[in-house]
Write a protein that holds these residues in place. Structure first.
Motif, PDB file in Angstrom:
ATOM      1  N   ALA A 112       0.837  -1.209   0.000  1.00  0.00           N
ATOM      2  CA  ALA A 112       0.000   0.000   0.000  1.00  0.00           C
ATOM      3  C   ALA A 112       0.868   1.255   0.000  1.00  0.00           C
ATOM      4  N   GLN A 113       1.953   1.220   0.746  1.00  0.00           N
ATOM      5  CA  GLN A 113       2.843   2.377   0.827  1.00  0.00           C
ATOM      6  C   GLN A 113       3.503   2.642  -0.521  1.00  0.00           C
ATOM      7  N   ARG A 114       3.922   1.593  -1.192  1.00  0.00           N
ATOM      8  CA  ARG A 114       4.516   1.751  -2.524  1.00  0.00           C
ATOM      9  C   ARG A 114       3.503   2.340  -3.500  1.00  0.00           C
ATOM     10  N   ALA A 115       2.273   1.854  -3.441  1.00  0.00           N
ATOM     11  CA  ALA A 115       1.217   2.386  -4.312  1.00  0.00           C
ATOM     12  C   ALA A 115       0.920   3.846  -3.955  1.00  0.00           C
ATOM     13  N   TRP A 116       0.920   4.160  -2.652  1.00  0.00           N
ATOM     14  CA  TRP A 116       0.670   5.535  -2.230  1.00  0.00           C
ATOM     15  C   TRP A 116       1.762   6.467  -2.757  1.00  0.00           C
ATOM     16  N   THR A 118       3.572   6.138  -5.435  1.00  0.00           N
ATOM     17  CA  THR A 118       3.318   6.307  -6.867  1.00  0.00           C
ATOM     18  C   THR A 118       2.172   7.289  -7.086  1.00  0.00           C
ATOM     19  N   TYR A 119       1.097   7.125  -6.315  1.00  0.00           N
ATOM     20  CA  TYR A 119      -0.057   8.026  -6.422  1.00  0.00           C
ATOM     21  C   TYR A 119       0.324   9.463  -6.063  1.00  0.00           C
ATOM     22  N   CYS A 124       0.883  14.976  -7.453  1.00  0.00           N
ATOM     23  CA  CYS A 124       1.602  16.242  -7.295  1.00  0.00           C
ATOM     24  C   CYS A 124       2.345  16.617  -8.578  1.00  0.00           C
ATOM     25  N   GLY A 125       2.745  15.623  -9.354  1.00  0.00           N
ATOM     26  CA  GLY A 125       3.326  15.895 -10.662  1.00  0.00           C
ATOM     27  C   GLY A 125       2.313  16.558 -11.577  1.00  0.00           C
ATOM     28  N   CYS A 144       0.907  20.372  -2.464  1.00  0.00           N
ATOM     29  CA  CYS A 144       0.374  19.034  -2.696  1.00  0.00           C
ATOM     30  C   CYS A 144       1.200  17.992  -1.943  1.00  0.00           C
ATOM     31  N   LEU A 145       2.525  18.099  -2.035  1.00  0.00           N
ATOM     32  CA  LEU A 145       3.396  17.158  -1.325  1.00  0.00           C
ATOM     33  C   LEU A 145       3.161  17.215   0.179  1.00  0.00           C
TER      34      LEU A 145
END
Length: 165
Positions: A112-116, A118-119, A124-125, A144-145
Motif C-alpha cells: 500500500a505504501q509503494r502504491a501511495w 506512486t499516487y 503532485c506531478g 500538494c506534497l
C-alpha cells in the motif's frame, strides 16, 4: 500512550534527517509541529472532536510570516521544510508499524505504501504540470506534497493506535 505523540528520542533522531526533497526542517519547525500535535491530543483527551489535520501547515504558516516567506520561492521552501518533518514522522510510524504488525499485515502495508508513493508523485506531478505557465506551479506542487505526506502520516498513526489497543 497515544502513538501520534512522537517520543523525544525519536523526535531528536529524525530532527537530523534530510528528506528526499533536499529541504530540512528547522528546530523551530519541529517545535511548532510537536506543540500542535500535543495540543490536538489534549483537546481529544478532553473529549472534543478535533483532527490531526489541523496541524498540517502549522510550521509552514509561521515560516511564511518571516521575511521572504511570503514570496513564491519562500512559500515553496516553507512548505517543503514542513513536508520534510511530516515525511520523517511518516517513516518513524512506518518503522513502528513494521515492528508491531504481523508479517502478512506488514507486507500488505508495504504494498500500500509503494502504491501511495506512486499516487502521491503522480498527483503532485499533475499539479506541477497543470500550472506550468507560471511560477505558482512550485507553490501548488509543494503544497500538494505537504498535504499528501501529512495526511498519510496521520493515517499511519491511526493504524498504530488501533494496533496498540
Amino acid at each position: 500512550m497515544n502513538k501520534y505523540h512522537l517520543p523525544l528520542a525519536a523526535a531528536l533522531a529524525i530532527s537530523s534527517m534530510t528528506a528526499a526533497n533536499a529541504q530540512e526542517f528547522t528546530p523551530d519547525d519541529e517545535a511548532q509541529l510537536q506543540q500542535c500535535v500535543e495540543t490536538v491530543h489534549e483537546i481529544q483527551r478532553a473529549g472534543e472532536e478535533i483532527s490531526m489535520r489541523e496541524c498540517i501547515g502549522a510550521a509552514s504558516r509561521v515560516c511564511m510570516e518571516a521575511p521572504g516567506g511570503d514570496t513564491t520561492v519562500g512559500i515553496m521552501q516553507c512548505t517543503l521544510r514542513e513536508n520534510a518533518w511530516w515525511d520523517s514522522y511518516l517513516n518513524f510510524l512506518y518503522q513502528d508499524l513494521k515492528a508491531n504488525l504481523s508479517t502478512e499485515q506488514f507486507a500488505s502495508l508495504r504494498n500500500a505504501q509503494r502504491a501511495w508513493i506512486t499516487y502521491r508523485d503522480a498527483k503532485c506531478g499533475f499539479e506541477y504540470e497543470y500550472w506550468k505557465e507560471g511560477t505558482i506551479r512550485t507553490t501548488f506542487h509543494s503544497s500538494c506534497l505537504l498535504d499528501a505526506t501529512a495526511t498519510r502520516a496521520i493515517d499511519l498513526a491511526g493504524y498504530l493506535d488501533w494496533t496498540s489497543m
